[in-house]
Design a protein around this motif. Structure first.
Motif, PDB file in Angstrom:
ATOM      1  N   ASP B 269       0.888  -1.185   0.134  1.00  0.00           N
ATOM      2  CA  ASP B 269       0.118  -0.011   0.087  1.00  0.00           C
ATOM      3  C   ASP B 269       0.877   1.234   0.049  1.00  0.00           C
ATOM      4  N   ARG B 270       1.889   1.212   0.694  1.00  0.00           N
ATOM      5  CA  ARG B 270       2.710   2.421   0.963  1.00  0.00           C
ATOM      6  C   ARG B 270       3.397   2.855  -0.522  1.00  0.00           C
ATOM      7  N   GLU B 272       2.228   1.817  -3.479  1.00  0.00           N
ATOM      8  CA  GLU B 272       1.456   2.453  -4.487  1.00  0.00           C
ATOM      9  C   GLU B 272       1.097   3.777  -4.080  1.00  0.00           C
ATOM     10  N   ARG B 273       0.832   4.068  -2.741  1.00  0.00           N
ATOM     11  CA  ARG B 273       0.561   5.635  -2.625  1.00  0.00           C
ATOM     12  C   ARG B 273       1.571   6.511  -2.987  1.00  0.00           C
ATOM     13  N   GLY B 274       2.810   6.188  -2.738  1.00  0.00           N
ATOM     14  CA  GLY B 274       4.017   6.877  -3.140  1.00  0.00           C
ATOM     15  C   GLY B 274       4.236   6.999  -4.662  1.00  0.00           C
ATOM     16  N   VAL B 276       1.788   6.749  -7.053  1.00  0.00           N
ATOM     17  CA  VAL B 276       0.559   7.555  -7.358  1.00  0.00           C
ATOM     18  C   VAL B 276       0.641   8.908  -7.062  1.00  0.00           C
ATOM     19  N   GLU B 277       1.088   9.273  -5.910  1.00  0.00           N
ATOM     20  CA  GLU B 277       1.427  10.739  -5.516  1.00  0.00           C
ATOM     21  C   GLU B 277       2.506  11.202  -6.296  1.00  0.00           C
ATOM     22  N   GLN B 278       3.602  10.885  -6.445  1.00  0.00           N
ATOM     23  CA  GLN B 278       4.724  11.376  -7.183  1.00  0.00           C
ATOM     24  C   GLN B 278       4.752  11.240  -8.720  1.00  0.00           C
ATOM     25  N   PRO B 280       2.885  11.555 -12.299  1.00  0.00           N
ATOM     26  CA  PRO B 280       1.631  11.841 -13.221  1.00  0.00           C
ATOM     27  C   PRO B 280       1.308  10.527 -14.093  1.00  0.00           C
ATOM     28  N   LEU B 367      10.460   3.801  -4.553  1.00  0.00           N
ATOM     29  CA  LEU B 367       9.985   5.072  -4.643  1.00  0.00           C
ATOM     30  C   LEU B 367      10.986   6.179  -4.896  1.00  0.00           C
TER      31      LEU B 367
END
Lengths: 299, 402
Positions: B269-270, B272-274, B276-278, B280, B367
């Motif tokens: 999960d971490r 994926e979050r990282g 998608v946030e970083q 585009p 990441l």
């Protein structure tokens, strides 16, 4: 992972001439996004000399597509357009110290982008001259379209026929099922049925050959055989031309990529083998360049 | 920096304690389990123990429901071919469009032999339509074969419900569970699943060992005939060391089940979050709320997967991709196509699959390098301009087909 050469890796990790050329006056866009490889080649051509002064690429694709694009831009820089048109996909692959058989189409894409860009510069319409199918025989890099064409053109019936005409299936045997599926499909289109026990066409044609051939018949048959082999040679960027037939010796000119290719001796041997199989008599194939020597000696 | 392995859905590292229990079976207890002498003494016992350990993980009623095979593919083939041999008058098979080739290619072959194959489609999130499935069930269907978890996206299929539905229609049900076993809890004795395939190397046992679970009472025909091994249901001398290793691996998987669904999931999960946030223009594929805890499949638009993998590999990170080029085929992954993912994204899918051997440091490293890798390739892409895709990408770059 693919067994990529050092050269491929070099060009992939440090691509040359990436991006579009500013003030480009020639653009070629080829590829297929469904297959996952597409390339835009931009050139700056000197209108006086027709020399390619700058070249740049933008590629959506795998490692070898990017490497092929990069090396292509290096190869053609400084060439005239006429010189650049002579660059074949083998040249591109050779500059990369070879590509895996599944990846040869990346080099073909490079050559086609170049042709498309030159056509664009000259205000011509470029159209793709070959269709690429799924790779069937990995040993000899033969695709489905090639096999289908050969089955159609030569009325092939068995896997053995296909191997004799295209080499496909002559290695590890993994593709025999796929080749049978192609035979089944093409024969069905012709209203015939695939018979796994059919005799290969060689046997049939030998039975027919009883009387010795006249020279005219021989020349006609040789032309037919060369025509049937032509698609294969052209796919590799080459061609063959029949110059003269004297007795049982056929003099041919190997042109395009075949000319000067290390494989040309093997290609000639292959043509000779094929001619002997179809004509059912001994035929010697000799490069036409040898003919002048003969004539000189004769004179 | 150590190399980071995030390709655990492809295969896993053999757990050192699995290796330990296997070793005596190579050099000391190497006897044939069928033999009557001291070299074979402990072998049958070792196999018996392994059967029990696997029974425990699968939650099946009898240990005799475990048949050892050589791999997941053999288990799949055995299950499907057994069902059609045992019911020669039933000429239809139901499966899905997103199965593993082990099932899909066999079905394609059976189609040529005259069988009717129903391939259930999936929606954009990779989910099945159970109404459509229900409509396909009939007394002409020999077997339903549906994977428990998808190998690319990790999406879980409701196989327990689907088995109930098949059972109610009098149809046999098989599930290829090679990705699911050991990652999510199961209790086969409470289900109507008749057959299940598992593969050792997906859960830290060695390659070359698999299991076909065969519910007691299910009609069965062996694939390999010969000796009496596995009660004649799978002839061939037992792969004793690997069977014992698989037993141990299943014991460990049960032990780590909660860890898998908490710690391993947290890493996934971490990541994926990282990402998608970083980054585009990337998105996660599959059914986000109903997935394996260890799997993440992310589509990076306008770039191609093999190129991404080569750059990841250079950065010491191992993952995999659904692009055509990684397999040498002419189409991107059938799973991505079935979900209707556009080509410009399907070729750029990267699957990160975790195991209990990964750490949060691994996640941080990915990441750190991922944004630059994506940016470097987008710089080369004809669909990209500066920091964004070109306007109307499909129009702006429309190459001549070659």
């Amino acid at each position: 992972m693919w067994d990529y050469s050092e050269k491929v890796q070099e060009h992939f990790f440090n691509p040359k001439n990436a991006g579009a050329v500013k003030d480009a006056n020639a653009t070629g866009e080829v590829g297929s996004i469904s297959c996952g490889d597409a390339l835009r080649l931009t050139l700056k051509v000197n209108p006086e000399t027709e020399v390619i002064e700058e070249s740049g690429f933008q590629t959506f694709g795998c490692g070898s597509a990017i490497a092929s694009s990069s090396v292509l831009t290096e190869i053609i820089k400084g060439m005239t357009l006429d010189e650049a048109l002579k660059v074949t996909n083998q040249d591109i692959a050779a500059h990369l110290d070879g590509l895996p058989p599944e990846k040869m189409h990346c080099s073909v894409m490079g050559r086609e982008a170049l042709q498309a860009a030159i056509a664009n510069y000259r205000g011509e319409e470029w159209s793709d001259d070959h269709e690429e199918g799924a790779l069937v025989c990995k040993c000899f890099a033969i695709d489905a379209v090639m096999i289908e064409e050969m089955v159609w053109a030569n009325k092939l019936r068995t896997v053995e026929d296909v191997t004799n005409f295209t080499k496909a299936g002559g290695g590890c045997a993994a593709c025999h099922e796929d080749i049978e599926a192609i035979l089944e499909k093409v024969l069905a289109e012709k209203g015939e049925k695939f018979d796994p026990d059919a005799a290969s066409i060689e046997v049939v044609s030998e039975k027919k050959e009883k009387k010795p051939l006249t020279n005219l018949q021989r020349i006609k048959r040789i032309e037919e055989v060369l025509d049937s082999l032509r698609p294969q040679l052209m796919a590799d960027g080459g061609d063959v031309e029949l110059v003269e037939v004297i007795g049982n010796t056929a003099y041919v000119n190997m042109t395009g990529a075949c000319n000067g290719c290390q494989m040309s001796a093997m290609t000639i041997a292959g043509i000779q083998q094929r001619l002997m199989e179809v004509l059912g008599e001994f035929i010697k194939v000799v490069p036409a360049s040898e003919m002048s020597k003969l004539v000189t000696i004769g004179a | 920096m150590r190399d980071i392995y995030l390709d655990n859905n492809a295969t896993t590292k053999v757990d050192p304690s699995v290796v330990d229990v296997m070793l005596p079976y190579f050099t000391e207890q190497f006897g044939n389990p069928s033999s009557i002498h001291r070299f074979a003494d402990g072998v049958a016992k070792g196999i018996k123990k392994a059967r029990g350990q696997i029974q425990e993980l699968l939650g099946c009623e009898h240990d005799s429901e475990i048949i050892f095979t050589s791999c997941g593919t053999e288990s799949d083939s055995t299950a499907i071919l057994s069902a059609i041999k045992a019911q020669p008058n039933k000429k239809e098979i139901i499966t899905t469009m997103v199965e593993h080739p082990a099932v899909l290619n066999l079905c394609e072959y059976l189609e040529k032999e005259g069988y009717t194959i129903h391939r259930l489609p999936v929606d954009k999130a990779g989910r099945l339509n159970l109404e459509a499935y229900k409509a396909m069930l009939s007394d002409k269907v020999a077997i339903v074969s549906v994977m428990w978890a998808n190998n690319e996206t990790g999406t879980l299929f409701p196989v327990v419900d689907m088995a109930e539905m098949a059972n109610a229609a009098g149809v046999m049900f098989h599930t290829d569970a090679v990705q699911a076993v050991g990652k999510i809890p199961m209790n086969l004795k409470d289900t109507k699943i008749d057959m299940l395939s598992l593969s050792g190397h997906k859960l830290h046992a060695p390659k070359g060992i698999g299991v076909l679970y065969l519910k007691r009472g299910t009609r069965y025909r062996p694939l390999l005939r010969g000796g009496h091994q596995e009660r004649g249901r799978r002839a061939g001398t037992e792969n004793t060391a690997s069977i014992v290793g698989l037993g141990k691996a299943c014991e460990l998987a049960l032990h780590y089940m909660e860890h898998e669904n908490t710690h391993v999931k947290a890493m996934r999960d971490r990541l994926e979050r990282g990402i998608v946030e970083q980054i585009p223009h990337c998105f996660i594929t599959g059914d986000l709320n109903n997935r394996l805890p260890n799997t993440s499949d992310i589509a990076f638009e306008y770039i191609e997967g093999e190129s991404i993998l080569m750059l990841l590999n250079k950065a010491g990170i191992a993952a995999s991709s659904g692009s055509a080029c990684t397999s040498g085929s002419l189409e991107p992954s059938h799973v991505m196509r079935a979900m209707g993912i556009p080509y410009t994204a399907a070729h750029g899918t990267i699957r990160f699959s975790f195991s209990r051997y990964n750490t949060m440091t691994d996640v941080d490293h990915v990441l750190k390098v991922m944004p630059d890798i994506v940016a470097a390739l987008r710089n080369l892409s004809p669909y990209w301009d500066g920091d964004r895709p070109v306007a109307d990408p499909e129009q702006a770059f429309a190459p001549t087909y070659s």
